[in-house]
Design an enzyme around this catalytic site. Sequence first.
Site, PDB file in Angstrom:
ATOM      1  N   HIS A 177       0.870  -1.183   0.000  1.00  0.00           N
ATOM      2  CA  HIS A 177       0.000   0.000   0.000  1.00  0.00           C
ATOM      3  C   HIS A 177       0.907   1.234   0.000  1.00  0.00           C
ATOM      4  O   HIS A 177       1.967   1.220   0.639  1.00  0.00           O
ATOM      5  CB  HIS A 177      -0.843   0.072   1.280  1.00  0.00           C
ATOM      6  CG  HIS A 177      -2.105  -0.720   1.261  1.00  0.00           C
ATOM      7  ND1 HIS A 177      -2.548  -1.442   2.347  1.00  0.00           N
ATOM      8  CD2 HIS A 177      -3.068  -0.865   0.295  1.00  0.00           C
ATOM      9  CE1 HIS A 177      -3.707  -2.023   2.052  1.00  0.00           C
ATOM     10  NE2 HIS A 177      -4.041  -1.693   0.816  1.00  0.00           N
ATOM     11  N   CYS A 271      -2.250   2.762   9.006  1.00  0.00           N
ATOM     12  CA  CYS A 271      -3.292   1.810   8.579  1.00  0.00           C
ATOM     13  C   CYS A 271      -4.494   1.856   9.514  1.00  0.00           C
ATOM     14  O   CYS A 271      -5.615   1.576   9.096  1.00  0.00           O
ATOM     15  CB  CYS A 271      -2.746   0.384   8.558  1.00  0.00           C
ATOM     16  SG  CYS A 271      -1.377   0.133   7.454  1.00  0.00           S
TER      17      CYS A 271
HETATM   18  N1  ARG Z   1      -3.987  -7.193   6.393  1.00  0.00           N
HETATM   19  C1  ARG Z   1      -4.337  -5.956   5.761  1.00  0.00           C
HETATM   20  C2  ARG Z   1      -4.297  -6.122   4.252  1.00  0.00           C
HETATM   21  O1  ARG Z   1      -3.432  -6.801   3.768  1.00  0.00           O
HETATM   22  C3  ARG Z   1      -3.440  -4.847   6.218  1.00  0.00           C
HETATM   23  C4  ARG Z   1      -3.831  -3.491   5.709  1.00  0.00           C
HETATM   24  C5  ARG Z   1      -2.889  -2.402   6.084  1.00  0.00           C
HETATM   25  N2  ARG Z   1      -3.425  -1.133   5.766  1.00  0.00           N
HETATM   26  C6  ARG Z   1      -2.763  -0.122   5.217  1.00  0.00           C
HETATM   27  N3  ARG Z   1      -3.363   1.021   5.085  1.00  0.00           N
HETATM   28  N4  ARG Z   1      -1.554  -0.273   4.739  1.00  0.00           N
HETATM   29  O2  ARG Z   1      -5.102  -5.585   3.536  1.00  0.00           O
END
Ligand code: ARG
Length: 278
Positions: A177, A271
Amino acid sequence: MTLTTPSSSAPARIATKRTVLMCRPNYFTVVYRINPWMDPQLPTDTALAVSQWEVLYRTYLDLGFDVHLIDPIQGLPDMVYAANGGFVIDNIAYGASFTYPERQPEGPAYMDWFREAGFDVRLPENVNEGEGDFLLVGNRILAGTGFRSASNSHEEIASIYNREVVTLNLVNPSFYHLDTAIAVLDDTNIAYLESAFDEESLVKLRALFPDAILATEEDAAVLGLNSYSDGYNVVIASRAKDFERQLRERGYNPIGVDLSELLLGGGGVKCCTLELRR
Ligand code: ARG
């Protein structure tokens, strides 16, 4: 607004009160693997996740933030990562449409919350994971693609908000991300991990942010960049020591928190934080 003068020659930083949405990790666990950080074989401690999250929540309250909460839903263990729930500016909430089926029900859940809170909700036509991949810096939106949000969501968001959107290609699956590879510090400054981007994106980043903080691999590896700033106070992973030093040098006030349990799901401070902008 608080004005502070740093000891060094760094410019004065201005803290602006933030309004954010968070989700208590009551049902947090790791039962599927959709990023390299997740391993369903490793044990998770939900109570510890909640208590670490509470520290982040209190930190925001102590900073004077207006913190809203969305009810966690059983069976949606990643809902704690509220940043992915949408993207909100100008009172308009662009809904998320998740890449993986495991998280897809979160999209409508967050959209219901936005609607009830009085935001103008826009149903997404393209796959996008909200503020995980869209970061507002001043008037410009930095938009990530490569692992999650589809590049056509960048056009969609540009037409919704009528703002410049800068597409950035992520190349390292551990930094899947945009908010794992870039930290927004204020309206003009960012920090980022160079190795997370392709050459074309680095050219754009260097041109737009010549004075950016460059994060170390070590700090990025504890999701140190996944931080949240009010323009002066920057809430970061307590283990991101070089990032902490660089922030201090530039007149910011880093505040370390330990979210080790939520790191097992591949997420950190940012996150867990969705900014709401009216
Ligand atoms: N387990 C989640 C996923 O893989 C973690 C999300 C993390 N969020 C972020 N904004 N980077 O989607």
